[in-house]
Design a protein around this motif. Sequence first.
Motif, short mmCIF file in Angstrom:
data_model
loop_
_atom_site.label_atom_id
_atom_site.label_comp_id
_atom_site.label_asym_id
_atom_site.label_seq_id
_atom_site.Cartn_x
_atom_site.Cartn_y
_atom_site.Cartn_z
N THR A 248 -14.30 47.93 -28.80
CA THR A 248 -14.68 48.73 -29.96
C THR A 248 -13.59 48.65 -31.01
O THR A 248 -12.41 48.89 -30.71
CB THR A 248 -14.90 50.21 -29.58
OG1 THR A 248 -15.93 50.29 -28.59
CG2 THR A 248 -15.30 51.03 -30.79
N GLU B 280 -12.42 50.20 -34.54
CA GLU B 280 -12.64 51.36 -35.40
C GLU B 280 -11.81 51.26 -36.68
O GLU B 280 -10.67 50.79 -36.65
CB GLU B 280 -12.26 52.65 -34.67
CG GLU B 280 -13.11 52.94 -33.45
CD GLU B 280 -12.68 54.22 -32.75
OE1 GLU B 280 -11.61 54.76 -33.12
OE2 GLU B 280 -13.41 54.68 -31.85
N GLN C 143 -12.60 58.64 -38.64
CA GLN C 143 -13.31 57.39 -38.36
C GLN C 143 -14.37 57.14 -39.41
O GLN C 143 -15.23 57.98 -39.67
CB GLN C 143 -13.95 57.45 -36.97
CG GLN C 143 -14.70 56.17 -36.61
CD GLN C 143 -15.30 56.23 -35.22
OE1 GLN C 143 -14.67 56.68 -34.27
NE2 GLN C 143 -16.54 55.77 -35.09
N SER D 57 -17.21 51.83 -37.01
CA SER D 57 -16.98 51.45 -35.62
C SER D 57 -17.92 50.31 -35.26
O SER D 57 -19.13 50.40 -35.48
CB SER D 57 -17.22 52.64 -34.69
OG SER D 57 -17.03 52.26 -33.34
N THR E 164 -7.87 50.07 -33.42
CA THR E 164 -8.00 50.88 -34.63
C THR E 164 -7.37 50.19 -35.82
O THR E 164 -6.23 49.72 -35.76
CB THR E 164 -7.33 52.25 -34.43
OG1 THR E 164 -7.92 52.89 -33.30
CG2 THR E 164 -7.50 53.12 -35.67
#
Length: 275
Positions: A76, A78, A85, A88, A273
């Motif tokens: 994932t 993000e 967030q 995603s 991230t």
Amino acid sequence: MFEDLAERGFQIEFHSHATAILSVDFPDAIGELGAALGALSIPIEEIIGSGGGETKGTQRLRRALAELGWHKVNFTIEKRINGVQRESISHEVDHVRTFPDGRVIALEIEWNNKDPFFDRDLENFKRLHAEGAISVGVIVTRGSSLQDDMVQLVRRFATERGLESGEDLGSLGLTPTPRQKADVARRMRAGGATFADAWSLSFVKDKYGAATTHWRKLEDRVHRGVGNPCPLLLIGLPSTIVTFDEHLDVGAIAEGEEEQEILAEPTPLPPVTQP
């Protein structure tokens, strides 16, 4: 690297410095892949009985990889702004090897899908590599010799089993569709082909045609730059992995009576991230 596989006819290609990365950072992965692929064989009955779907041979390869720690994983990615967030994106990969120090290599097996699946795999690898989630992407597919020899392999099966009619196919537990029956009849009328020849050509065209996943389709995309600059290892399965000594029950394979291999549920990794 992979010399034993190459001697057996496996096609091996490295792109974007994959040779250096694998030899230095992933010697364990090289050994694991070599062992799993080196043990691979596919009885001709599994190719016939699977009807073009994933053979039990490729399921055994998946199981061997899973036992070595190559598991299905959900990546994932993000995007966050001030901790919130905003975006995603998930990428599921069937076989991922994660080492204790954080090194990651991803692998997909494309036995017989529609060839656009290569675009999906290569673009996934490109994105995951750009985000630092993987170091190398690996794709395993039917090699040139397996694709080119498929009609000959199926014809040998038909000849050795004495297939001379649709009734003979039925006695094996195979049930061609009306369209497939018509195609075989047309080939026999048009060129005077034997039933074995006509059925072999029809079966391969219908189940393992040019628009499916095989080496040339993969090579075309990689040479056009799809997936670049992710380091890639491409592996083509040769016709030498097909065997004729098992005399398996084709009908049982076609009906799926033997145990089917089911991949475990994907393991979610901590999200990558973007600031």
